[in-house]
Enzyme design. Structure first.
Site, PDB file in Angstrom:
ATOM      1  CB  THR A 117      -0.921   0.002   1.239  1.00  5.68           C
ATOM      2  OG1 THR A 117      -1.548   1.284   1.354  1.00  5.68           O
ATOM      3  CG2 THR A 117      -0.164  -0.256   2.521  1.00  5.68           C
ATOM      4  CE1 TYR A 141      -3.669  -2.262   5.006  1.00  7.37           C
ATOM      5  CE2 TYR A 141      -3.610   0.040   4.291  1.00  7.37           C
ATOM      6  CZ  TYR A 141      -3.733  -1.305   4.000  1.00  7.37           C
ATOM      7  OH  TYR A 141      -3.909  -1.702   2.703  1.00  7.37           O
TER       8      TYR A 141
END
Ligand code: UDP
Length: 327
Positions: A117, A141
């Site tokens: 990501t 995350y």
């Protein structure tokens, strides 16, 4: 036919990847614990229910299908939840991925495609985000995904684990045929929440902060159509099959839109007002995440075909009105 093990194949991006793999002549084998995924979304190959933390189950599935490669999508992916429950992210994402990577190597499988990501980059003022930008994640995350990237590099050095890492920017849209789409419960992503607000499934959208250092004060993101994104994964698989070795690719279009711009486009596409109010910033959000890389185009031959905001919102809107999954 060549089997590809797809973790998270019952989820949003994984289910679209299974469709793309099937169309490219592979057999996608979905491995999913169904905590956030949907069995109804598994339409393009066999389904094996299992958890990444269950090594015996993983070994059994590797033994049964002898996959030529792994595509690893399964992950928890909500920034807000990662801030309040970081332990879940380190256990599920990092320990789970370590388990999967160990099972991959033990099975003699040498090709691995990983969903990372842009959240691994964190906040960088006026810097073009390319694959060499330092990774300074602002939330658990992004930190968990960066850690998995490191694990892949270490395993590649010690064993042979050719891997393609894709750092996604913001994924949106749905399969234009309506076979699969985005369906999170609870939903936390901007575009589906906005569509829920438009057709009255929720009271309204809250815009998380209007005091960022951007032209309209709202966060800027680079949105990429899920079908374009999964096409890149098939190209990444071909890259590995041709022995081109481990490589990192950003997957974004290079164009950023603010939250208010997304709201404006949604009104134009759906012809309906977006009820919204202004709220405080969401912890962990970066001001601006826009890809500045041309590597996926230059080296993989990837060209996003559907990643205009209009097409992404129109495809998501069609899915939103007609598609859903049941447990
Ligand atoms: N966002 C928002 N309201 C919402 C959900 C998201 O204003 O209800 C904003 C969020 O702050 C971010 C952008 O929309 O700037 C995209 O958020 P999303 O959760 O879709 O993806 P993320 O960037 O976290 O991966």
């Amino acid at each position: 036919m060549t089997n590809i093990l797809v973790t998270g194949g019952a989820g949003y991006i994984g289910s679209h990847a299974c469709k793309a793999l099937k169309l490219a002549g592979y057999t996608p084998v979905t491995y999913d614990n169904l905590i956030t995924g949907w069995q109804d979304a598994v339409k393009f190959g066999p389904f094996e229910q299992g958890d990444l933390l269950d090594r015996a189950r993983l070994d059994e599935v590797f033994d049964k299908y002898k996959p030529a490669a792994v595509m690893h999508f399964a992950a928890l992916s909500q920034v807000g939840e990662a801030m309040s429950e970081p332990g879940k992210y380190w256990t599920n994402n990092v320990t789970g991925s370590l388990n999967l990577i160990e099972a991959t190597v033990a099975a003699g499988c040498e090709n691995f495609v990983f969903s990372s990501t842009c959240a691994t980059y964190g906040e960088h003022d006026n810097v073009v985000l390319d694959e060499d930008t330092p990774q300074l994640p602002l939330n658990a995350y992004g930190a968990s995904k960066r850690a998995i990237e490191d694990i892949l590099r270490d395993f590649d050095a010690a064993h042979v684990l050719n891997h393609v890492i894709f750092r996604y920017f913001n994924v949106a849209g749905a399969d234009p045929d309506g076979e699969v789409g985005e369906f999170h419960r609870p939903e936390t992503h901007l575009i589906p929440l906005m569509l829920d607000a438009i057709d009255g499934k929720r009271d309204g959208l809250t815009v998380f902060g209007t005091d960022y250092d951007t032209p309209d004060g709202t966060c800027i993101r680079d949105y990429v159509h899920v079908c374009d994104l999964v096409d890149a994964h098939v190209l990444g698989l071909n890259w590995l099959e041709h022995g081109k070795g481990s490589r990192v690719f950003n997957l974004g279009t290079g164009t950023g839109f603010s939250v208010m711009e997304v709201i404006g486009h949604s009104k134009a596409v759906t012809n309906r007002d977006v009820p919204y109010s202004i709220g405080p910033r969401r912890a962990g959000d970066c001001t601006k995440l826009v890809s500045g890389s041309v590597r996926a185009g230059a080296e993989l031959g990837w060209t996003p075909k559907s990643s205009t905001l209009e097409t992404m919102i129109a495809d998501a809107w069609r899915w939103h009105q007609n598609g859903h999954y049941e447990k």
